[in-house]
Motif scaffolding. Structure first.
Motif, PDB file in Angstrom:
ATOM      1  N   ARG A   1      16.398 -26.250 126.421  1.00  0.00           N
ATOM      2  CA  ARG A   1      15.733 -26.158 127.704  1.00  0.00           C
ATOM      3  C   ARG A   1      15.557 -24.761 128.108  1.00  0.00           C
ATOM      4  NH1 ARG A   1      17.578 -31.434 131.137  1.00  0.00           N
ATOM      5  NH2 ARG A   1      16.651 -32.856 129.267  1.00  0.00           N
ATOM      6  N   ARG A   2      16.848 -24.178 128.366  1.00  0.00           N
ATOM      7  CA  ARG A   2      17.083 -22.850 129.016  1.00  0.00           C
ATOM      8  C   ARG A   2      16.351 -21.748 128.279  1.00  0.00           C
ATOM      9  NH1 ARG A   2      22.656 -21.553 130.508  1.00  0.00           N
ATOM     10  NH2 ARG A   2      21.398 -19.662 131.086  1.00  0.00           N
ATOM     11  N   ALA A   3      16.008 -21.698 126.997  1.00  0.00           N
ATOM     12  CA  ALA A   3      15.528 -20.737 126.252  1.00  0.00           C
ATOM     13  C   ALA A   3      14.008 -20.841 126.647  1.00  0.00           C
ATOM     14  CB  ALA A   3      15.870 -21.019 124.655  1.00  0.00           C
ATOM     15  N   ILE A   4      13.504 -22.143 126.603  1.00  0.00           N
ATOM     16  CA  ILE A   4      12.055 -22.496 126.703  1.00  0.00           C
ATOM     17  C   ILE A   4      11.738 -22.005 128.053  1.00  0.00           C
ATOM     18  CG2 ILE A   4      10.746 -24.517 127.187  1.00  0.00           C
ATOM     19  CD1 ILE A   4      11.869 -25.840 124.718  1.00  0.00           C
ATOM     20  N   ARG A   5      12.419 -22.164 129.054  1.00  0.00           N
ATOM     21  CA  ARG A   5      12.205 -21.983 130.379  1.00  0.00           C
ATOM     22  C   ARG A   5      11.862 -20.453 130.597  1.00  0.00           C
ATOM     23  NH1 ARG A   5      16.583 -25.614 133.007  1.00  0.00           N
ATOM     24  NH2 ARG A   5      15.949 -27.421 132.797  1.00  0.00           N
ATOM     25  N   ASP A   6      12.567 -19.634 129.731  1.00  0.00           N
ATOM     26  CA  ASP A   6      12.354 -18.030 129.905  1.00  0.00           C
ATOM     27  C   ASP A   6      10.972 -17.945 129.660  1.00  0.00           C
ATOM     28  OD1 ASP A   6      14.766 -17.444 130.318  1.00  0.00           O
ATOM     29  OD2 ASP A   6      15.258 -17.081 128.199  1.00  0.00           O
ATOM     30  N   GLY A   7      10.008 -18.563 129.115  1.00  0.00           N
ATOM     31  CA  GLY A   7       8.707 -18.398 128.797  1.00  0.00           C
ATOM     32  C   GLY A   7       7.664 -19.225 129.799  1.00  0.00           C
ATOM     33  N   ILE A   8       8.292 -20.033 130.298  1.00  0.00           N
ATOM     34  CA  ILE A   8       7.364 -20.993 131.543  1.00  0.00           C
ATOM     35  C   ILE A   8       7.263 -20.580 132.732  1.00  0.00           C
ATOM     36  CG2 ILE A   8       7.400 -23.208 132.477  1.00  0.00           C
ATOM     37  CD1 ILE A   8       8.259 -24.207 129.978  1.00  0.00           C
ATOM     38  N   GLY A   9       6.149 -20.609 133.369  1.00  0.00           N
ATOM     39  CA  GLY A   9       5.882 -20.666 134.935  1.00  0.00           C
ATOM     40  C   GLY A   9       5.342 -22.031 135.387  1.00  0.00           C
ATOM     41  N   PHE A  10       5.986 -22.264 136.421  1.00  0.00           N
ATOM     42  CA  PHE A  10       5.602 -23.804 136.773  1.00  0.00           C
ATOM     43  C   PHE A  10       5.411 -23.733 138.340  1.00  0.00           C
ATOM     44  CE2 PHE A  10       7.772 -28.040 137.645  1.00  0.00           C
ATOM     45  CZ  PHE A  10       6.385 -28.749 137.534  1.00  0.00           C
ATOM     46  N   CYS A  11       4.155 -24.106 138.641  1.00  0.00           N
ATOM     47  CA  CYS A  11       3.712 -24.326 140.023  1.00  0.00           C
ATOM     48  C   CYS A  11       3.788 -25.639 140.344  1.00  0.00           C
ATOM     49  CB  CYS A  11       2.404 -23.683 140.455  1.00  0.00           C
ATOM     50  SG  CYS A  11       1.628 -23.868 142.153  1.00  0.00           S
ATOM     51  N   ALA A  12       4.993 -26.198 140.953  1.00  0.00           N
ATOM     52  CA  ALA A  12       5.061 -27.693 141.252  1.00  0.00           C
ATOM     53  C   ALA A  12       4.243 -27.961 142.424  1.00  0.00           C
ATOM     54  CB  ALA A  12       6.523 -27.953 141.063  1.00  0.00           C
ATOM     55  N   HIS A  13       4.343 -29.229 142.606  1.00  0.00           N
ATOM     56  CA  HIS A  13       3.790 -29.991 143.872  1.00  0.00           C
ATOM     57  C   HIS A  13       4.689 -29.645 145.048  1.00  0.00           C
ATOM     58  CE1 HIS A  13       1.068 -32.592 145.776  1.00  0.00           C
ATOM     59  NE2 HIS A  13       2.156 -33.130 146.118  1.00  0.00           N
TER      60      HIS A  13
ATOM     61  N   ALA B   1      26.319 -21.596 135.419  1.00  0.00           N
ATOM     62  CA  ALA B   1      27.823 -21.076 135.902  1.00  0.00           C
ATOM     63  C   ALA B   1      27.359 -20.272 137.159  1.00  0.00           C
ATOM     64  CB  ALA B   1      28.346 -20.530 134.787  1.00  0.00           C
ATOM     65  N   GLY B   2      26.565 -19.418 136.861  1.00  0.00           N
ATOM     66  CA  GLY B   2      26.196 -18.390 138.059  1.00  0.00           C
ATOM     67  C   GLY B   2      25.976 -19.151 139.403  1.00  0.00           C
ATOM     68  N   VAL B   3      25.115 -19.946 139.138  1.00  0.00           N
ATOM     69  CA  VAL B   3      24.701 -20.656 140.252  1.00  0.00           C
ATOM     70  C   VAL B   3      25.846 -21.466 141.206  1.00  0.00           C
ATOM     71  CG1 VAL B   3      23.284 -22.688 141.165  1.00  0.00           C
ATOM     72  CG2 VAL B   3      22.211 -21.286 139.520  1.00  0.00           C
ATOM     73  N   PHE B   4      26.678 -21.913 140.316  1.00  0.00           N
ATOM     74  CA  PHE B   4      28.002 -22.537 140.831  1.00  0.00           C
ATOM     75  C   PHE B   4      28.801 -21.482 141.569  1.00  0.00           C
ATOM     76  CE2 PHE B   4      32.473 -23.181 140.371  1.00  0.00           C
ATOM     77  CZ  PHE B   4      32.796 -24.345 140.949  1.00  0.00           C
ATOM     78  N   LEU B   5      29.054 -20.284 141.058  1.00  0.00           N
ATOM     79  CA  LEU B   5      29.842 -19.268 141.516  1.00  0.00           C
ATOM     80  C   LEU B   5      29.005 -18.727 142.809  1.00  0.00           C
ATOM     81  CD1 LEU B   5      32.440 -17.923 140.620  1.00  0.00           C
ATOM     82  CD2 LEU B   5      31.151 -16.213 139.716  1.00  0.00           C
ATOM     83  N   GLY B   6      27.780 -18.723 142.765  1.00  0.00           N
ATOM     84  CA  GLY B   6      27.064 -18.261 143.759  1.00  0.00           C
ATOM     85  C   GLY B   6      27.041 -19.059 145.199  1.00  0.00           C
TER      86      GLY B   6
ATOM     87  N   GLY C   1      15.642 -19.902 135.301  1.00  0.00           N
ATOM     88  CA  GLY C   1      16.420 -19.839 134.248  1.00  0.00           C
ATOM     89  C   GLY C   1      17.475 -18.992 134.600  1.00  0.00           C
ATOM     90  N   LEU C   2      18.229 -19.399 135.860  1.00  0.00           N
ATOM     91  CA  LEU C   2      19.613 -18.930 136.206  1.00  0.00           C
ATOM     92  C   LEU C   2      20.541 -19.567 135.403  1.00  0.00           C
ATOM     93  CD1 LEU C   2      18.920 -18.771 140.175  1.00  0.00           C
ATOM     94  CD2 LEU C   2      19.301 -16.823 138.746  1.00  0.00           C
TER      95      LEU C   2
END
Lengths: 226, 221, 51, 260
Positions: A73-85, B92-97, B88-89
């Motif tokens: 998930r974290r790697a994927i999110r780098d490429g995603i822009g999300f305008c949510a409700h 662990a950084g969020v926790f620390l912040g 993409g934060l």
């Protein structure tokens, strides 16, 4: 043949025990606009949230950028822009501060923000308002600005037209077209059927948590069948 | 991680400076409680001085719970927490912040509380170094457990009532050790070699580590 | 004996007895439901096979 | 009935026989203590119950760690942690009550701030909190992760709590209330009774935990079936893909199945 950006096979997503998505088969290719149509509660928002990695897949498989959504998930999110409700904005911070926060979270230089604000027609007066004082339309503009800020490969838009005036809706349409031409995949759920269908390369119909069918439209005829 | 922690902490502190929710709720609460204890215990003898460490820390604990609660509600309004994840934060950084921001807010409360104890109860502060270090690590332990349990219970509607129920038993040793360390500082004039300070340091660091390690699975799960 | 001893033994008996009873009824109810459900799914499967 | 079912039944039977035996030995066969008189009979009950409480939390902690560790991540561990914790909370409650009942005639008070007692009380609250976290709804793995983290926190917290209370007592109040001369001298049949108590309550713990685990997995199974049913209903209600009915009015829509 365009590169596949996202794929869902036999997907089921549960919200509690309720199958918000009961059966979903979905593909998205590089540089196309995919329009998700269907009534309220048919699972469009849930699919967008699934692609953003915000809800887990209960059954089936899903990949984005060729990576398994359950694992990366974290790697994927780098490429995603999300305008949510929901706007994801902090009500007590000004528009500018919200954008600054997003920019530094995305590790982007600050100058990008000013051009964005111009592009989304947010005048100086508005930039200094706390987010809670914004109208629904202004909010939408700000969250759209944040969604495209990092020039995503996959842009997910949940009801981008809602609460915008006609100018704003035109702006959203131009935006989608421009990003798709630049190679971004845009997946949009909207009740503005005519506008969205006019731009979309392909349309998925949703009903009762299932993808009912797919329609190719316009210039990209046949894109869906490999 | 530190970059992410810093921007989250700055954002939270800025939100607090803007909204002044804690300022407007906590400081009056603190002063009212101090005055009420003054009424209840009476100022005629030394009792108030002797129980002042206990009063200080009990009030500080409840204030910290409120700070944690506020820190969470900021993220649940407009589903801002999802924003943090989509940007993409690092978890662990969020926790620390969040932890740093809560700690800063707690320190502000503790300073006011300390002044209140000195002014209203006539307590003379000895072993200032011990008092400060004890507060630092007590707040670290308290806020670590608070933010962690807060994130664990974020998904429920009864979060406000559940949170103190979870945090207070888990941080009971912190309350005990912090109170004793302050007693040692104020009444017994001890220095920083106080064993209770050691316990606070251990607790604070252990739960800081747990939070950093487990926040990813808590946030994402 | 002296009241306290009887009290202690009673409390423990009551506690474990109560929990055992609660567990027993829960398990019985669930087992029945599971059996029904398993039957249903197998019936469905058979009817699907035929069609 | 299969072999494991027989085994579970056997454990339960042995536990019940053992506990009845402990009661009989404790209340009838063994003599009253020189100092404590009949009160000593609580020694066959209170320590075994307390032991089971600690054992249960130990199991919960290990299972929580096994669940959090990616390689052994399995819902089985989560169910085990949950079942054991629930049994643990029951036995902690019983420990506190029997301790209190014992303390009243011995020390003259229902409650004393003795280190072990205070730790046990906090343990009780911590695991009540654990059970409360378990009830927060969500995806099964989500619930499992949350609970496992909470279980881990409790696990690490307990020794710290205990240490701090021990210090508190030794630094500020001198010797503990538990006068050594009041501790019963244990020998002969008393020792055997105590041993029997430990064994049978441990068997009871094993039995309860297995039963509770079975309840948990049956609940999960029923939930799965319920979800299946809901998915089917959603799809079958007018014209879903899997209904096999006539295609919808929009003839230009390709059937979803052919996309593969």
């Amino acid at each position: 043949m365009a590169k596949k950006v996202a794929e869902v096979r036999d997907g089921v997503v549960l919200i509690g025990r309720f199958p918000a998505i009961a059966n979903c088969n979905f593909d998205a290719y590089e540089g196309e606009v995919v329009y998700l149509s269907g009534p309220n509660g048919s699972g469009k928002t849930t699919l967008l949230r699934l692609l953003a990695g915000l809800v887990p897949l209960a059954r089936g498989t899903a990949t984005v950028f060729g990576l398994d959504l359950a694992q990366n998930r974290r790697a994927i999110r780098d490429g995603i822009g999300f305008c949510a409700h929901q706007s994801h904005l902090y009500d007590d911070l000004t528009v500018l501060e919200n954008l600054h926060f997003a920019a530094s979270a995305l590790r982007l230089p600050k100058p990008t923000i000013d051009s964005l604000l111009d592009e989304f027609a947010l005048p100086n007066r508005v930039r200094k308002l706390p987010a809670q004082k914004l109208s629904a339309g202004q909010r939408k503009r700000v969250s759209l600005a944040i969604a495209v800020m990092k020039s995503p490969h996959l842009l997910l838009l949940d009801e981008p037209h809602s609460s915008l005036d006609d100018d704003g809706k035109d702006m959203v349409d131009r935006l989608m077209r421009r990003y798709a031409e630049a190679g971004t995949t845009v997946v949009v759920a909207s009740h503005e059927t005519k506008r969205s269908a006019a731009i979309a390369d392909r349309i998925y119909r949703f009903d009762k948590g299932a993808t009912l069918g797919m329609q190719s439209s316009g210039q990209a005829e046949g894109l869906g069948d490999e | 991680m530190f970059h992410d922690a810093m921007i989250v902490a700055l954002k939270d502190v800025r939100i607090e400076l803007r909204s002044k929710v804690l300022l407007n709720q906590l400081l009056p609460f603190v002063l009212v409680v101090l005055i009420l204890f003054g009424f209840a215990i009476g100022t005629a003898n030394q009792t108030l001085v002797q129980v002042s460490p206990g009063i200080f820390w009990v009030v500080a604990f409840f204030a910290a719970i409120l700070a944690v609660e506020r820190s969470l509600s900021v993220e649940s309004d407009n589903h801002a927490k999802e924003g943090l994840m989509v940007y993409g934060l690092e978890p662990a950084g969020v926790f620390l912040g969040k932890l740093i921001a809560v700690m800063v807010e707690c320190f502000a409360v503790e300073v006011v509380l300390g002044l209140g104890v000195v002014v209203l109860y006539g307590v003379k502060l000895h072993g200032v170094m011990l008092l400060i270090l004890a507060s630092l690590f007590a707040t670290l332990g308290l806020a670590s457990v608070g933010v962690l349990f807060g994130a664990l219970s974020a998904a429920t509607k009864v979060r406000e009532t559940l949170l103190p129920l979870l945090v207070l038993p888990a941080t009971a040793p912190v309350l005990l050790a912090a109170t004793k360390a302050w007693e040692d500082g104020i009444v017994n004039h001890s220095g920083i070699g106080d064993p209770w300070l050691g316990l606070l340091v251990v607790f604070g660091l252990v739960f800081l580590a747990i939070g950093l390690v487990s926040f990813e699975s808590v946030l994402e799960d | 004996m002296n009241g306290y001893v009887e009290g202690g033994y009673l409390v423990v008996t009551g506690g474990i007895g109560g929990y055992a009873a609660w567990l027993g009824t829960r398990a019985k109810k669930l087992r029945r439901a599971v059996v029904v459900v398993r039957d249903e799914t197998s019936v469905q499967r058979r009817s699907q096979d035929k069609s | 009935m299969n072999r494991s079912g027989v085994l579970v039944r056997l454990i339960g039977l042995l536990a019940i026989i053992g506990i009845v035996g402990t009661y009989w030995m404790g209340l009838v066969v063994t003599p009253p203590d020189v100092f404590q008189g009949n009160l000593v009979r609580l020694v066959y009950l209170h320590p075994p119950v307390a032991w089971v409480a600690y054992l249960a939390y130990g199991v919960t902690s290990l299972a929580s760690i096994a669940f959090l560790w990616k390689r052994t991540r399995n819902l089985k561990w989560d169910r085990l942690a949950a079942s054991s914790a629930e049994v643990g909370v029951l036995f902690t409650g019983l420990t506190l009550v029997t301790g209190s009942i014992w303390g009243r005639p011995t020390w003259g008070v229902w409650w004393t701030w003795d280190a072990r007692l205070t730790t046990t009380a906090l343990l009780f609250l911590l695991y009540l909190g654990y059970l409360a976290i378990r009830r927060i709804p969500g995806d099964r793995y989500k619930v499992g992760t949350r609970s496992a983290v909470a279980g881990l926190v409790a696990f690490i917290d307990v020794p710290i709590v205990h240490q701090s209370v021990v210090w508190w007592k030794t630094l500020h109040q001198g010797a503990t209330v538990l006068n050594p001369s009041l501790s019963p001298k244990i020998h002969g049949e008393m020792a055997w009774t105590l041993l029997l108590g430990f064994v049978s309550f441990t068997l009871l713990y094993v039995w309860f935990t297995i039963k509770r685990y079975q309840v948990a997995s049956m609940t999960d199974e029923l939930e799965d079936v319920e979800v299946d049913r809901m998915i089917r209903e959603r799809l079958e209600s007018d014209g879903g893909v899997l209904s096999g009915g006539a295609p919808r009015a929009e003839s230009n829509f390709v059937d979803g199945g052919s996309l593969k």
